[in-house]
Design an enzyme around this catalytic site. Structure first.
Site, mmCIF file in Angstrom:
data_model
loop_
_atom_site.group_PDB
_atom_site.id
_atom_site.type_symbol
_atom_site.label_atom_id
_atom_site.label_comp_id
_atom_site.label_asym_id
_atom_site.label_seq_id
_atom_site.Cartn_x
_atom_site.Cartn_y
_atom_site.Cartn_z
ATOM 1 C CG HIS A 1 -1.860 -1.152 1.339
ATOM 2 N ND1 HIS A 1 -2.741 -1.644 0.256
ATOM 3 C CD2 HIS A 1 -1.878 -2.225 2.071
ATOM 4 C CE1 HIS A 1 -3.295 -2.660 0.632
ATOM 5 N NE2 HIS A 1 -2.884 -3.070 1.822
ATOM 6 C CB CYS B 1 3.013 -13.006 4.650
ATOM 7 S SG CYS B 1 3.766 -12.760 6.386
ATOM 8 C CD GLU C 1 -3.974 -11.541 7.193
ATOM 9 O OE1 GLU C 1 -3.395 -10.710 7.004
ATOM 10 O OE2 GLU C 1 -4.097 -12.516 8.179
ATOM 11 C CG ASN D 1 1.287 -0.738 8.385
ATOM 12 O OD1 ASN D 1 2.099 -0.088 9.133
ATOM 13 N ND2 ASN D 1 1.123 -1.072 7.378
HETATM 14 FE FE1 F3S Z 1 3.665 -10.766 7.053
HETATM 15 FE FE2 F3S Z 1 3.356 -9.524 9.283
HETATM 16 FE FE3 F3S Z 1 4.005 -8.256 7.381
HETATM 17 S S1 F3S Z 1 1.997 -10.977 8.500
HETATM 18 S S2 F3S Z 1 3.212 -9.436 5.606
HETATM 19 S S3 F3S Z 1 5.215 -9.999 8.436
HETATM 20 S S4 F3S Z 1 2.730 -7.456 9.026
#
Ligand code: F3S
Length: 688
Positions: A42, A96, A126, A220
């Site tokens: 983002h 991830c 997600e 975030n």
């Molecule tokens: Fe994974 Fe945590 Fe970043 S879940 S994408 S490491 S914020």
């Protein structure tokens, strides 16, 4: 002016991984179009940079031309992967690893037919991706109302979107558990965001201005800016260096810089470089006390080098075998998640924590607890750091064990497994081999009985190179028995009375067990008087009181006496044998002037020849014989001189009560005679 960089800045692990994969794909597949399904990050600046490299973001698979498709860190459902493959695309999965864990958990729940409660934003990619791995009715909740609407659920599992603030989830969880009381709570939240917010707040408290760098549409980063603003009102949320409020910053003494998880380091670097336009900033890294003053005339490269060093220092570097401290973030019934300050959290298998019987992980583990861990693998294949607590303990224990073995120490071992020739046990968490012959002092035919048992061992051999230990239970048992025996010997004192059990009889005495030590009561110490054989006085198994006569520790012999605890027969003879009374005795010796009658062992009385019969007799043998049992009347008892005068003749005359006094008078007469008789007897005995 001082500029402080937060410890955790730049991309989080998952985003960095996805970007690296995208950029690598651009060079790996020349001539092929590279797509990302949804924006990989983002941050519009990053997106436009990727576009310059030929990496295009599309919102829907329908927009794709044949090429390489990268699934971003948020992940996607199983169906999307299948559709992409069947449409002929080359698919790169940049989900991830932390999100992938949740997808796998959802798949597992689906297989087991268990209800899934997913805490998160229902339209977040997600969340949609996780649901795409679950077949069944899943419940996505976030608001109090949606939680209230949950039906009663049995055997459910609660997952949370990885970016959920921990506090928010902690507040919602009790409400969820009201609907699903026995639900499993799977550790899902990624602490990357929380850690940054915590650090941001701490930094904000020390600064009079804060710069938060992040994409405008990155939630975030926006939350991070809000968190900093609550502490430091002069917080500026900027997307890049162009947005720096230089004029306002000029008057500040101390400025903090932090960034969201989707902010690339080159933007942070640009911001820093622009800050140097204000005046001479001094870079401070809160993790490292060093600071560098940048002179205005110094070259750009030097500033870049300073920045690179400071930036580098914000990242924890790890390597296998390294021992570091970390904090427990979460745990479940299979693994413990630990924040080690690295871009990715580490995991330890729960079995590495020793739980006593009946204990659960929650009894011994607490979130926030600091623990020491060893890095086993920097990447376990799923992007997680594999950690071990046990490795450190084993190494520490090994050193202790080697040192203690040199000092001949004993250890506790636990039997684990029967192997050829013996048993494998663990000693302080280290494998040790115990040969079958070293298991006990006697032959052991069932080695398996030691499996699961804990027992003492001595170390026989330590092979440091091969990390092998050979141990012996037998030696430990022998030493234990010897020590116990020595302690018993130390407790024996001559002159003390002890209880014992008669164990064995021989011609010369009785062996008495006085608590693990056999003492000898010699035949002469069994009773007062003449004892022909010990069996006449004691029997095997009989409990007896003994006096310790002599302790010979060197030769391990102890002499005991039984008779010494009994009154001497002559001391109480006058109380037991009242003149005038009639008792039974045994003829033990015949002499010319009479016969000696044994009343009890060690107590003989004399029947003078004149007292044997009513009529005169010439020879005692004509009337009596040795061994004959006779009734005798006690005429006189003289304990001082060890003399008892007896009469067979009077014992056979019926005595009436009226006669008794007459008998006494008689005795007095006889008493005088007896003295002479005894004297005669003594002389004769000596002559004999
Ligand atoms: Fe994974 Fe945590 Fe970043 S879940 S994408 S490491 S914020």
């Amino acid at each position: 002016m001082k500029v402080c960089l937060a410890s955790n800045i730049g991309f989080c692990y998952g985003v960095q991984r996805a970007l690296d994969m995208a950029e690598k794909a651009a060079t790996q597949y020349p001539g092929l179009k590279i797509y990302t399904l949804g924006e990989i990050i983002h941050n519009p600046l990053v997106i436009s940079r990727l576009a310059e490299q030929g990496i295009e973001a599309v919102d829907h698979p329908d927009e794709l031309q044949p090429g390489v498709v990268l699934v971003r860190s948020h992940g996607a459902g199983r169906q999307i992967f299948e559709d992409l493959v069947s449409a002929g695309h080359t698919v790169l999965d940049a989900t991830c690893p932390k999100v992938r864990r949740l997808q796998k958990k959802a798949e597992e729940l689906s297989r087991d037919g268990r209800p899934l409660i997913l805490y998160g934003q229902s339209d977040h990619p997600e969340v949609l991706g996780i649901l795409g791995w679950y077949d069944g009715t899943a419940y996505v909740v976030r608001s109090a109302e949606s939680i209230r609407d949950l039906p009663a659920l049995d055997n459910a599992c609660v997952l949370a979107q990885t970016t959920t603030p921990q506090k928010e989830f902690d507040a919602a969880l009790p409400l969820i558990l009201e609907k699903a009381p026995n639900a499993e709570v799977f550790p899902s939240i990624c602490n990357a965001t929380d850690v940054r917010q915590k650090e941001g707040r701490e930094l904000a408290a020390e600064c009079d201005a804060m710069i938060v760098i992040g994409g405008r549409n990155s939630s975030n980063s926006a939350k991070l800016a809000d968190a900093c603003r609550q502490i430091c009102p002069q917080t500026y949320f900027i997307q890049d260096a162009d947005e720096l409020p230089l004029d306002e910053l000029r008057s500040k003494q101390r400025i903090g810089i932090t960034s969201g998880t989707s902010t690339p380091d080159w933007i942070i670097k640009e911001v820093y470089t622009r800050m140097s336009d204000i005046q001479n900033p001094e870079i401070l890294n809160p993790e490292v006390e060093e600071s560098t003053t940048v002179a205005p005339a110094e070259a750009e490269e030097e500033r870049e080098a300073d920045f690179a060093t400071a930036f580098e220092k914000t990242m924890v570097q790890i390597r296998p075998g390294q021992v570091i401290k970390g904090k427990i973030v979460s745990f479940n019934d299979s693994e413990v998640c630990v924040n080690i300050g690295y871009k990715s959290d580490g995991f330890i298998h729960l079995s590495e924590f020793e739980l006593a019987e009946g204990q659960s992980a929650a009894d011994v583990l607490h979130e926030g607890d600091e623990i020491e861990v060893e890095v086993v693998k920097v990447n376990d294949g799923e992007g997680n750091v594999l950690l071990s607590k046990k490795n450190i303990e084993v190494r520490r224990n090994w050193d202790e064990l080697v040192k203690a073995q040199e000092e001949n120490a004993r250890f506790e071992a636990t039997g684990k497994q029967v192997v050829k020739g013996g048993l494998i046990a663990t000693v302080k968490g280290i494998r040790a081999f115990i040969p079958a012959s070293q298991l006990d002092t006697r032959y052991v035919d069932k080695i398996e009985k030691y499996v699961g048992q804990t027992f003492p061992v001595k170390i026989l051999e330590v092979d440091t190179n091969r990390r092998r230990i050979v141990a012996s239970r037998k030696v430990a048992v022998q030493e234990e028995a010897a020590a116990a025996k020595k302690a018993k010997w130390d407790l024996l004192n001559e002159g003390e009375t002890v209880k014992g059990i008669v164990r064995r009889l021989t011609d010369f005495g009785a062996f008495v067990d006085i608590g693990g030590i056999d003492g000898l009561v010699h035949v002469t110490n069994l009773a007062w008087g003449n004892v022909k054989h010990p069996k006449d006085v004691v029997s095997i198994g009989q409990e007896v009181n003994c006096l310790i006569l002599k302790v010979d520790r060197e030769n391990q012999r102890v002499s005991l006496g039984i008779k010494q605890l009994l009154p001497k027969p002559w001391d109480v003879a006058d109380e037991k044998y009242i003149p005038g009374s009639i008792v039974t005795g045994k003829v033990v010796r015949i002499v010319t002037f009479g016969a000696f009658v044994e009343l009890e062992p060690g107590l003989d009385g004399l029947v003078h020849i004149s007292q044997i019969a009513d009529t005169r007799i010439d020879k005692v043998e004509s009337v009596l014989e040795v061994g004959q049992i006779v009734n005798v009347k006690v005429l006189d008892v003289n304990t001082q001189e060890h003399r008892i005068s007896l009469s067979i003749r009077d014992a056979n005359i019926p005595v009436t009560e009226n006669d008794y006094s007459a008998e006494i008078t008689d005795e007095e007469i006889v008493d005088g005679e007896n003295d002479d008789l005894y004297e005669t007897a003594d002389i004769i005995t000596e002559e004999e």
